[in-house]
Design a protein around this motif. Structure first.
Motif, PDB file in Angstrom:
ATOM      1  N   ALA A   1       0.829  -1.214   0.000  1.00 30.29           N
ATOM      2  CA  ALA A   1       0.000   0.000   0.000  1.00 30.29           C
ATOM      3  C   ALA A   1       0.857   1.255   0.000  1.00 30.29           C
ATOM      4  O   ALA A   1       0.555   2.231  -0.710  1.00 30.29           O
ATOM      5  N   VAL A   2       1.924   1.235   0.797  1.00 29.60           N
ATOM      6  CA  VAL A   2       2.782   2.417   0.847  1.00 29.60           C
ATOM      7  C   VAL A   2       3.436   2.658  -0.502  1.00 29.60           C
ATOM      8  O   VAL A   2       3.508   3.798  -0.993  1.00 29.60           O
ATOM      9  N   SER A   3       3.915   1.553  -1.105  1.00 33.16           N
ATOM     10  CA  SER A   3       4.561   1.725  -2.411  1.00 33.16           C
ATOM     11  C   SER A   3       3.592   2.270  -3.445  1.00 33.16           C
ATOM     12  O   SER A   3       3.974   3.061  -4.321  1.00 33.16           O
ATOM     13  N   HIS A   4       2.316   1.869  -3.348  1.00 36.62           N
ATOM     14  CA  HIS A   4       1.321   2.353  -4.307  1.00 36.62           C
ATOM     15  C   HIS A   4       0.869   3.770  -3.983  1.00 36.62           C
ATOM     16  O   HIS A   4       0.837   4.651  -4.860  1.00 36.62           O
ATOM     17  N   ASP A   5       0.521   4.025  -2.697  1.00 41.61           N
ATOM     18  CA  ASP A   5      -0.041   5.320  -2.335  1.00 41.61           C
ATOM     19  C   ASP A   5       0.993   6.434  -2.330  1.00 41.61           C
ATOM     20  O   ASP A   5       0.658   7.606  -2.543  1.00 41.61           O
ATOM     21  N   LEU A   6       2.234   6.083  -2.053  1.00 36.95           N
ATOM     22  CA  LEU A   6       3.273   7.117  -2.080  1.00 36.95           C
ATOM     23  C   LEU A   6       3.764   7.407  -3.495  1.00 36.95           C
ATOM     24  O   LEU A   6       4.254   8.512  -3.769  1.00 36.95           O
ATOM     25  N   ARG A   7       3.649   6.416  -4.366  1.00 33.52           N
ATOM     26  CA  ARG A   7       4.147   6.613  -5.727  1.00 33.52           C
ATOM     27  C   ARG A   7       3.348   7.690  -6.459  1.00 33.52           C
ATOM     28  O   ARG A   7       3.915   8.483  -7.227  1.00 33.52           O
ATOM     29  N   THR A   8       2.013   7.730  -6.200  1.00 34.06           N
ATOM     30  CA  THR A   8       1.182   8.700  -6.921  1.00 34.06           C
ATOM     31  C   THR A   8       1.525  10.144  -6.559  1.00 34.06           C
ATOM     32  O   THR A   8       1.782  10.969  -7.457  1.00 34.06           O
ATOM     33  N   PRO A   9       1.561  10.536  -5.278  1.00 33.90           N
ATOM     34  CA  PRO A   9       1.940  11.924  -4.984  1.00 33.90           C
ATOM     35  C   PRO A   9       3.387  12.244  -5.350  1.00 33.90           C
ATOM     36  O   PRO A   9       3.689  13.379  -5.742  1.00 33.90           O
ATOM     37  N   LEU A  10       4.266  11.262  -5.254  1.00 31.95           N
ATOM     38  CA  LEU A  10       5.658  11.512  -5.659  1.00 31.95           C
ATOM     39  C   LEU A  10       5.743  11.785  -7.156  1.00 31.95           C
ATOM     40  O   LEU A  10       6.513  12.662  -7.604  1.00 31.95           O
ATOM     41  N   ALA A  11       4.965  11.025  -7.944  1.00 28.64           N
ATOM     42  CA  ALA A  11       4.973  11.262  -9.401  1.00 28.64           C
ATOM     43  C   ALA A  11       4.406  12.639  -9.720  1.00 28.64           C
ATOM     44  O   ALA A  11       4.932  13.358 -10.593  1.00 28.64           O
ATOM     45  N   ARG A  12       3.338  13.041  -9.005  1.00 29.17           N
ATOM     46  CA  ARG A  12       2.781  14.375  -9.236  1.00 29.17           C
ATOM     47  C   ARG A  12       3.778  15.458  -8.830  1.00 29.17           C
ATOM     48  O   ARG A  12       3.904  16.500  -9.499  1.00 29.17           O
ATOM     49  N   MET A  13       4.496  15.210  -7.720  1.00 30.07           N
ATOM     50  CA  MET A  13       5.490  16.203  -7.287  1.00 30.07           C
ATOM     51  C   MET A  13       6.635  16.297  -8.296  1.00 30.07           C
ATOM     52  O   MET A  13       7.124  17.406  -8.601  1.00 30.07           O
ATOM     53  N   ARG A  14       7.047  15.149  -8.822  1.00 35.92           N
ATOM     54  CA  ARG A  14       8.118  15.174  -9.838  1.00 35.92           C
ATOM     55  C   ARG A  14       7.669  15.949 -11.073  1.00 35.92           C
ATOM     56  O   ARG A  14       8.422  16.775 -11.636  1.00 35.92           O
ATOM     57  N   PHE A  15       6.415  15.682 -11.484  1.00 29.15           N
ATOM     58  CA  PHE A  15       5.886  16.388 -12.652  1.00 29.15           C
ATOM     59  C   PHE A  15       5.718  17.876 -12.356  1.00 29.15           C
ATOM     60  O   PHE A  15       6.013  18.736 -13.208  1.00 29.15           O
ATOM     61  N   GLY A  16       5.247  18.204 -11.136  1.00 31.47           N
ATOM     62  CA  GLY A  16       5.064  19.610 -10.795  1.00 31.47           C
ATOM     63  C   GLY A  16       6.378  20.368 -10.755  1.00 31.47           C
ATOM     64  O   GLY A  16       6.457  21.532 -11.187  1.00 31.47           O
ATOM     65  N   ILE A  17       7.428  19.734 -10.210  1.00 29.82           N
ATOM     66  CA  ILE A  17       8.734  20.400 -10.150  1.00 29.82           C
ATOM     67  C   ILE A  17       9.256  20.668 -11.556  1.00 29.82           C
ATOM     68  O   ILE A  17       9.797  21.751 -11.860  1.00 29.82           O
TER      69      ILE A  17
END
Length: 433
Positions: free
Chosen positions: A219-235
């Motif tokens: 769950a952590v790998s799945h739920d953390l991956r989504t906001p991290l991907a959005r943060m990478r894209f936002g940066i």
């Protein structure tokens, strides 16, 4: 272990005292009154000897009478001078006083009588054995029976213990090889019943921990991956964006992603703290009615929609349970939050008491449970309607289930007959174990 100690003492006492008395009584039953028979025979011989001694002492030539005595009879007679017999002085005085002198050797006896006129001793020796042969075979048989019965009793006592320990070792080996679903079937009568129950509890806890670790990691790998991907894209987008207003919008979105990750991490930390706090449960008498009233008041003031309402039945009675008020408050708050979040207009809270439990029921008028109930209490598992309707991490029921387990209670999930939605029932003990 108390049962083990008491049964061991009982087995030893039964084996040593009980068997000994039984075999002794059996021996005396088979060989009755042997000592009394010997005494009666000796008394008869003494009387016969006294009569013969008196007769021989009265005649002039007793040797002729003794010489003519039949040698094949039941008694053998002989006369010998007193000075030819080596006897202690005390025995010589005894026989001179007129008392017979009894001497025994092996299975024979000799009776001496004093002939004062002849200064001699009359020897009377029976040709039959008045001492019965020792029942050596019987004694050997009874001795072997005693030790055989002793071994049998000890074996009867130790066999259940050894078999349960071997069974425990077998399941421990299977559990150590990774078969975490192995459990011992606790016997109704077992010396190590407490040990078997503790093994099952330990195995269940380890299995829960392993399952939680797997669920948490996935769950952590799945739920953390989504906001991290959005943060990478936002940066990357901010680095290319020149419009200040647009950059500010992207920064706000990044902040929201950070808040989401922070919330997830805090949820995981809370769940981990619950695992560590199991030994720190401060159980006491808790007024469950008052606690539920306080939680309902807090939720009612915090609700955004005024259309939903919470009804408590009954509202005036008082119900007491044994538990930790802090964690019981978490249980009530989580269940109320789920009912408000997934219900439509109404939440019904009921409290009633049975002989050993106080039952808390929280029902809503939502869509209810459509998935497997066992999966819904796992961490990060959310129902289909929950995913469609609201945001969350699926930790509420998992935390409730863990707290209820610590309080030796029971969590039930069903469909509400009144509101036709989901209903969660919590059973809490009235008294401690």
């Amino acid at each position: 272990m108390r049962l083990l100690t008491l049964s061991l003492i009982a087995a030893v006492l039964a084996a040593t005292i009980g068997l000994g008395r039984i075999l002794d009584n059996l021996f005396y039953f088979v060989v009755p009154n042997s000592s009394s028979v010997n005494n009666d025979t000796v008394l008869v011989l003494e009387q016969v000897g006294k009569d013969l001694a008196a007769t021989l002492n009265a005649i002039e030539r007793p040797q002729e009478v003794v010489a003519g005595w039949p040698q094949q009879g039941r008694y053998q007679l002989s006369i010998m001078p007193l000075n030819q017999i080596q006897l202690p002085h005390s025995l010589v005085q005894q026989v001179k006083s007129g008392e017979p002198l009894l001497l025994t050797s092996n299975n024979e006896i000799s009776l001496y009588f004093y002939l004062d006129k002849q200064q001699s001793l009359l020897l009377l020796k029976p040709t039959f054995a008045i001492h019965p042969a020792e029942p050596s075979n019987l004694k050997l048989l009874l001795t072997l029976s005693f030790y055989g019965a002793l071994v049998l009793l000890i074996w009867i006592w130790t066999y259940p213990l050894v078999s349960r320990l071997i069974n425990l070792r077998h399941y421990a080996q299977l559990f150590g090889k990774g078969q975490l679903d192995q459990r011992i079937k606790v016997g109704s009568v077992s010396y190590v019943k407490d040990l078997e129950q503790e093994f099952n509890h330990m195995a269940q806890r380890i299995q829960n921990l392993v399952s939680d670790v797997k669920l948490l990691s996935s769950a952590v790998s799945h739920d953390l991956r989504t906001p991290l991907a959005r943060m990478r894209f936002g940066i990357d987008t901010i680095a290319e964006e020149t419009d200040l207003d647009q950059r500010q919008l992207y920064l706000e979105r990044l902040g929201n992603d950070v808040d989401e990750m922070t919330c997830l991490v805090e949820m995981l930390l809370d769940y981990a703290r619950l695992e560590q706090a199991m030994v720190k449960i401060d159980k006491q008498q808790v007024n469950l009615s008052l606690l539920v009233h306080q939680c309902i008041d807090t939720k009612s003031h915090a609700m955004n929609s005024t259309q939903q309402k919470i009804i408590l039945q009954p509202s005036s009675e008082t119900f007491w349970v044994v538990g930790d008020p802090k964690y019981l408050q978490i249980v009530v708050n989580n269940l109320l939050q789920n009912a408000l979040q997934y219900g439509e207009n109404q939440v019904l809270v009921k409290i009633h008491q049975s002989e050993q439990h106080v039952c808390l029921s929280i029902a809503d008028d939502g869509c209810g449970f459509s998935e497997d109930e066992k999966d819904l209490i796992k961490p990060f598992v959310r129902g289909k309607h929950a995913v469609e309707k609201s945001q969350g991490y699926g930790m509420g029921l998992a935390i409730v289930q863990r707290i209820i387990e610590w309080h030796n209670g029971e969590l039930l999930m069903t469909q509400s007959e009144t509101l036709k939605g989901a209903e969660v029932i919590v059973k809490l003990p009235i008294q401690t174990d």
